[in-house]
Write an enzyme that holds these catalytic residues in place. Structure first.
Site, PDB file in Angstrom:
ATOM      1  N   TYR A 305       0.860  -1.192   0.000  1.00  0.00           N
ATOM      2  CA  TYR A 305       0.000   0.000   0.000  1.00  0.00           C
ATOM      3  C   TYR A 305       0.902   1.249   0.000  1.00  0.00           C
ATOM      4  O   TYR A 305       0.780   2.128   0.847  1.00  0.00           O
ATOM      5  CB  TYR A 305      -0.934   0.037   1.211  1.00  0.00           C
ATOM      6  N   CYS A 402      -4.031   3.756  10.256  1.00  0.00           N
ATOM      7  CA  CYS A 402      -4.864   4.934  10.537  1.00  0.00           C
ATOM      8  C   CYS A 402      -6.146   4.542  11.256  1.00  0.00           C
ATOM      9  O   CYS A 402      -7.025   5.381  11.465  1.00  0.00           O
ATOM     10  CB  CYS A 402      -5.184   5.692   9.242  1.00  0.00           C
TER      11      CYS A 402
END
Length: 447
Positions: A305, A402
């Site tokens: 990612y 996150c």
């Protein structure tokens, strides 16, 4: 306080039970009067009516529309308590969801900001009209698409006010239609701004429900007068969707991108690029990821990612080889350019889903890794990916997250697959809001 920063109180029922009450804008320690808005079997939602006795952690919000605006959910909480709340949120997720006993023993003190204001290098302002027909721009009210008119925002980069006023005045003067979500009519949807905190370069991208902006030359001439203006473009989004950006951008003036630095690594950032919104804290976040990776110069690293290669290029300075994987083709194109402009040659990028690329490369080509870094979206990592990481048996895994809940879920799974948590760092990347970034170091249990 709950996962989104709402206050949680309890009320006794007639049958002697205690029901949890979730109240937006209430603070731990407040005594309040609230009005019930939604009833569930085990809990209820309520709105704050009156603060009878304020909490010692309650402060006056800096922004006059902080309460209705959905951009900041914690402005009414002292910054010290915000940091305490976020650290505890991560701790509780690791304990409750991750199954880790005493996670606080593994956690470093939270990394906050000296000045938790004007930190955002990117803003996306929805555009509409009020009942009198005047152009409004701002941010959506919490859990709605009602625009709170916001001529000034205290967490955005300084200088955005001038840009937004310029565009608003232009839309009003030339009677440019604004987008209506219900009817899918109107032209101007959003105004996107980006600022290079190190370079001072500014980007303005106008998202439109069409292919052309009338009188664009007038607006371009006005925006060009703003110091630092580097890139002016339109983005075409004619889909009936909540997604802000379409796939096509057309540059009206200047470059197709702006540049900025994280540490000594230079990045080109286009309107479609993913780039962390808080450059000051991003440097601290990536420094911590690099510290946890503990690279000595000879390692092979996979960065999953990877976006536009931000972490990959950071890691490349201390690794023998870095492989980056990202599903967005434009992001990989940006990553390759970023490697080139920094003269970095020991990185290679793949376009595709991490949960497909890594297993394929492992099974077909026998790739390996000394260290694997993941920085997934909020939904966390795919099970196939986690299994492949365990099969590859890297010495260390660095997980940048996150969302503490999905992080904890994946940490638990990696524990079942033979990896244990060594260290946890919490970074306040989103001051005045409820979100938080976390870096976790995991290592093989037998090492």
């Amino acid at each position: 306080m709950g996962t989104d920063g709402e206050g949680i109180g309890h009320v006794a029922t007639e049958d002697g039970r205690s029901i949890a009450v979730f109240v937006k804008d209430a603070v731990m320690g407040d005594t309040i009067r609230a009005a019930i808005t939604k009833v569930k079997k085990q809990y209820v939602y309520a709105r704050l009516v009156e603060v009878i006795k304020p909490s010692p952690y309650r402060v006056e919000p800096k922004c006059p529309v902080a309460r209705p605006c959905g951009g900041c959910t914690l402005q009414h909480v002292s910054y010290e308590k915000q940091l305490d709340y976020k650290w505890n949120k991560v701790k509780n997720c690791l304990s409750r969801i991750g199954g880790i006993e005493h996670p606080e023993d593994l956690m470093e003190p939270i990394i906050g900001m000296e000045n938790p204001w004007n930190y955002r290098n990117k803003a996306q302002f929805p555009v509409g009209r009020d009942k009198e027909g005047k152009v409004v721009t701002g941010f959506y009210a919490g859990r709605t698409h009602t625009i709170i008119d916001t001529p000034h925002c205290d967490i955005q980069a300084e200088g955005n006010d001038t840009i937004i006023k310029c565009v608003r005045d232009f839309l009003q003067e030339y009677n440019i239609s604004t987008y209506d979500e219900e009817t899918h009519t109107g032209l101007m949807r959003h105004i996107l701004t980006r600022v290079g905190f190190t370079t001072g370069e500014i980007m303005v991208c106008l998202i439109i429900n069409g292919t052309k902006l009338p009188h664009a030359d007038v607006l371009v001439e006005r925006l060009r007068q703003i110091d630092g203006m580097t890139s002016i473009s339109i983005n075409i989004n004619q889909d009936k969707t909540n997604r802000i950006l379409g796939d096509t951008c057309k540059t009206l003036w200047g470059q197709d991108y702006i540049t900025d630095y994280i540490g000594d690594v230079k990045y080109q950032i286009s309107p479609l690029s993913f780039y962390q919104v808080n450059p000051v804290q991003t440097k601290k976040l990536y420094d911590k990821a690099l510290e946890y990776a503990d690279l000595q110069g000879g390692e092979t690293v996979w960065d999953l990612y990877c976006g536009i290669g931000t972490i990959s290029l950071f890691l490349s300075k201390k690794a023998a080889k870095v492989y980056g994987v990202e599903i967005v083709p434009q992001a990989i194109a940006d990553a390759k350019v970023n490697a080139q402009i920094n003269g970095i040659e020991n990185v290679q990028f793949f376009v595709g889903k991490a949960e497909e690329v890594l297993p394929a490369e492992y099974k077909e080509h026998g790739v390996y890794a000394d260290v694997i870094v993941v920085d997934p979206p909020r939904k966390g990592c795919d099970e196939t990916l986690l299994q492949t990481i365990a099969d590859m048996q890297p010495k260390r895994m660095v997980y940048v997250s996150c969302d503490p809940a999905t992080l904890a879920r994946d940490v638990k799974r990696m524990g079942e697959l033979g990896y244990q948590v060594e260290k946890v760092a919490v970074v306040d990347q989103f001051c005045q809001g409820g979100h938080v970034e976390t870096v976790v170091l995991m290592s093989k249990k037998d090492t």
